[in-house]
Design an enzyme around this catalytic site. Structure first.
Site, mmCIF file in Angstrom:
data_model
loop_
_atom_site.group_PDB
_atom_site.id
_atom_site.type_symbol
_atom_site.label_atom_id
_atom_site.label_comp_id
_atom_site.label_asym_id
_atom_site.label_seq_id
_atom_site.Cartn_x
_atom_site.Cartn_y
_atom_site.Cartn_z
ATOM 1 C CB CYS A 218 4.460 -13.644 4.918
ATOM 2 S SG CYS A 218 4.900 -14.768 3.609
ATOM 3 C CD GLU A 312 3.141 -10.175 9.889
ATOM 4 O OE1 GLU A 312 2.707 -9.046 9.556
ATOM 5 O OE2 GLU A 312 3.366 -11.082 9.087
HETATM 6 P P1 NAD Z 1 1.773 -3.203 3.057
HETATM 7 O O1 NAD Z 1 0.409 -3.744 3.192
HETATM 8 O O2 NAD Z 1 2.117 -1.987 3.794
HETATM 9 O O3 NAD Z 1 2.099 -2.869 1.511
HETATM 10 C C1 NAD Z 1 2.028 -3.854 0.506
HETATM 11 C C2 NAD Z 1 1.803 -3.188 -0.833
HETATM 12 O O4 NAD Z 1 0.517 -2.573 -0.850
HETATM 13 C C3 NAD Z 1 2.787 -2.101 -1.169
HETATM 14 O O5 NAD Z 1 3.120 -2.177 -2.530
HETATM 15 C C4 NAD Z 1 2.009 -0.825 -0.884
HETATM 16 O O6 NAD Z 1 2.441 0.294 -1.629
HETATM 17 C C5 NAD Z 1 0.622 -1.242 -1.311
HETATM 18 N N1 NAD Z 1 -0.490 -0.486 -0.733
HETATM 19 C C6 NAD Z 1 -0.546 0.125 0.471
HETATM 20 N N2 NAD Z 1 -1.756 0.669 0.656
HETATM 21 C C7 NAD Z 1 -2.485 0.406 -0.443
HETATM 22 C C8 NAD Z 1 -3.825 0.690 -0.851
HETATM 23 N N3 NAD Z 1 -4.667 1.369 -0.068
HETATM 24 N N4 NAD Z 1 -4.245 0.250 -2.048
HETATM 25 C C9 NAD Z 1 -3.427 -0.470 -2.842
HETATM 26 N N5 NAD Z 1 -2.149 -0.753 -2.528
HETATM 27 C C10 NAD Z 1 -1.675 -0.332 -1.325
HETATM 28 O O7 NAD Z 1 2.756 -4.403 3.411
HETATM 29 P P2 NAD Z 1 4.326 -4.354 3.512
HETATM 30 O O8 NAD Z 1 4.697 -3.609 4.751
HETATM 31 O O9 NAD Z 1 4.924 -3.944 2.219
HETATM 32 O O10 NAD Z 1 4.699 -5.901 3.688
HETATM 33 C C11 NAD Z 1 4.732 -6.545 4.915
HETATM 34 C C12 NAD Z 1 3.478 -7.389 5.117
HETATM 35 O O11 NAD Z 1 3.317 -8.283 4.009
HETATM 36 C C13 NAD Z 1 3.579 -8.292 6.329
HETATM 37 O O12 NAD Z 1 2.370 -8.267 7.029
HETATM 38 C C14 NAD Z 1 3.824 -9.663 5.731
HETATM 39 O O13 NAD Z 1 3.421 -10.728 6.554
HETATM 40 C C15 NAD Z 1 3.020 -9.581 4.483
HETATM 41 N N6 NAD Z 1 3.482 -10.574 3.500
HETATM 42 C C16 NAD Z 1 2.655 -11.611 3.193
HETATM 43 C C17 NAD Z 1 3.075 -12.575 2.287
HETATM 44 C C18 NAD Z 1 2.193 -13.731 1.934
HETATM 45 O O14 NAD Z 1 2.453 -14.355 0.918
HETATM 46 N N7 NAD Z 1 1.150 -14.033 2.681
HETATM 47 C C19 NAD Z 1 4.333 -12.473 1.695
HETATM 48 C C20 NAD Z 1 5.143 -11.416 2.031
HETATM 49 C C21 NAD Z 1 4.707 -10.463 2.931
#
Ligand code: NAD
Length: 467
Positions: A218, A312
């Site tokens: 991230c 991103e």
């Molecule tokens: P994502 O948003 O697709 O999924 C994250 C989590 O949310 C997963 O466990 C997924 O199953 C869950 N999820 C999806 N839809 C949901 C809903 N409607 N309700 C509840 N839960 C739901 O993200 P990803 O692809 O797993 O991760 C990548 C993203 O995470 C990137 O944008 C990255 O920048 C961000 N990220 C941010 C940080 C931070 O600390 N700011 C750290 C790591 C990653």
């Protein structure tokens, strides 16, 4: 604390098995897994053991003169059940750090990992072996719908890390339920290189910051702004760094970066490269894939409408942009809708500090990259479309607490001056108290004391009885 110490010992001792498992599910390089997932977690646990009891201890706070005779304190209580939802990029770190942060503040935790890198059973086993009861931290595996159904159970807090798009959905679902949500989302982190920076170090830092974990962090460097006077030299150095990177899915330690964890993310990166290419960007080394590996590239000759300048990337691309002076680069960096982290590279400490403060973001490293996350005492989180709230460090523990205010009045037998009945005499005494308490000088203090005594005497009067 005993269990956290045990957990730390277990993770230290089982690190190779944990690294193997993480590599299998993420395709990251062995050193990426060891350094980012294991050291980060062990530092965090050590920090909690040492500082959490002090941070969460009852705290006496100031009570003003107008409340003479009273004492005030703040106590930190658990919220109840915290639902933690995590992404796929650092599956071990993103499990242990939020789980133990919420737990140490006294909460029970429901944890839902990403469906892409669930590490099923691994964290559960570690917690069990460290002496955690199963009911303290419960694991629920599944995709987004499962996450949504857990939110509908109204946990006392949702701690979400993931994409900005999912963050929006979660906020929308939680709002009518009045479930508090903390969201840690994506970023478009700028790295700013001034002409007086050590360019060799900055180029190596840019390559690492943009490409560690194959760019799937991230806080990855997502765009490098380089001062025009050193632009060509820096670009050359950076391309040299990128060409030297050893990329492979071998699980040995002599690999710098591995493959992309999920195909849909690789597709986003490919589209950004194609889009930039079609709009005239220069790409070096020539973008190519090798087997299932997406090769890292440096991209420049960029225009503001290109996808990679606005979305991103979360993959191995390093966009390079020239800037003229400090003011221009601050404006460029702040034009981003995101605000997760940034880095500033210069040998001028005053300029470094000025620019670090001027960037609208949550975290800034100076002459280093992605390093605020490496210190467990620093709060972590973003602003703008990178989310809100802070976790880790002192401030982070408060976000898992009900911060309760308690005021104690020992004058249990007395009536307060500001209670009924209101009278002209009280009004006059309050007015004199205000005029003198908030003025300066010994006379004012004496007048304030006199008004206070008058109020005291009025407060002692028994309450008027009706009829
Ligand atoms: P994502 O948003 O697709 O999924 C994250 C989590 O949310 C997963 O466990 C997924 O199953 C869950 N999820 C999806 N839809 C949901 C809903 N409607 N309700 C509840 N839960 C739901 O993200 P990803 O692809 O797993 O991760 C990548 C993203 O995470 C990137 O944008 C990255 O920048 C961000 N990220 C941010 C940080 C931070 O600390 N700011 C750290 C790591 C990653």
């Amino acid at each position: 604390m005993r269990r956290l110490a045990k957990l730390r010992d277990l993770i230290r001792d089982r690190r190779e098995a944990i690294v193997d498992r993480v590599i299998r599910e993420t395709r990251k390089s062995r050193t990426d897994a060891l350094v980012s997932e294991i050291i980060g977690v062990l530092d965090h646990l050590t920090y909690l053991e040492k500082f959490a009891p002090r941070i969460l201890a009852d705290r006496r706070v100031h009570t003003p003169l107008t409340l003479m005779g009273k004492k005030s304190k703040v106590v930190f209580e658990p919220l109840g059940v915290v639902l933690v939802i995590s992404p796929w990029n650092y599956p071990f770190y993103q499990a242990i750090v939020p789980i133990t942060s919420a737990f140490v503040a006294g909460n029970s935790v429901v944890y839902k990992p990403s469906e892409h890198t669930p590490l099923q059973g691994l964290v559960e086993q570690l917690l069990q072996d460290a002496g955690f009861r199963a009911s303290w931290v419960q694991f629920v595996y599944g995709a987004g719908e499962i996450g949504a159904s857990l939110i509908s159970e109204r946990p006392d807090k949702v701690f979400f890390t993931g994409s900005t798009a999912t963050g929006r959905k979660i906020l929308a679902q939680a709002a009518p339920l009045l479930v508090p949500v903390e969201i840690e989302l994506g970023g478009k982190d700028p790295m700013i290189v001034f002409e007086d920076a050590n360019l060799d170090r900055a180029a190596a830092g840019a390559a690492w910051g943009a490409l560690t974990n194959t760019g799937q962090s991230c806080t990855s460097v997502e765009v490098v702004y380089v001062q025009e006077t050193v632009y060509d030299r820096f670009r050359e150095l950076l391309i040299g760094e990128v060409k030297a990177i050893r990329q492979s899915t071998d699980t040995g330690p002599d690999v710098d970066i591995g493959g992309m964890t999920v195909e849909f993310q690789a597709e986003i990166v490919r589209k950004q490269v194609l889009d930039a290419k079609s709009l005239g960007a220069r790409i070096e080394p020539a973008a190519e894939e090798s087997g299932s590996l997406l090769r890292p590239v440096v991209v420049d000759n960029l225009t503001p409408t290109m996808k990679l300048m606005n979305e991103e990337t979360f993959g191995p691309l390093i966009p390079l942009v020239e800037f003229r002076d400090e003011q221009e680069v601050i404006e460029k960096a702040n034009a981003s809708p995101y605000g997760l982290s940034a880095s500033v590279w210069t040998n001028d400490p005053a300029r470094a500090d000025r620019v670090a403060r001027a960037i609208v973001t949550g975290n800034v490293s100076i002459n280093n990259v992605m390093l605020t996350e490496g210190n467990p005492a620093l709060p972590f989180g973003g602003i703008k479309q990178s989310g809100f709230g802070r976790y880790k460090g002192e401030f982070g523990l408060y976000s898992f607490s009900n911060i309760k205010s308690i005021l104690v009045d020992k004058n249990a037998g007395k009536i307060e001056a500001n209670w009924f009945p209101y009278t002209a005499a009280k009004y006059d005494a309050f007015s004199r108290l205000i005029a003198n308490l908030y003025s300066r000088g010994p006379l004012a203090f004496i007048r304030f004391a006199l008004a206070g005594m008058k109020l005291e005497s009025l407060a002692k009067r028994p309450r008027r009885r009706a009829g």
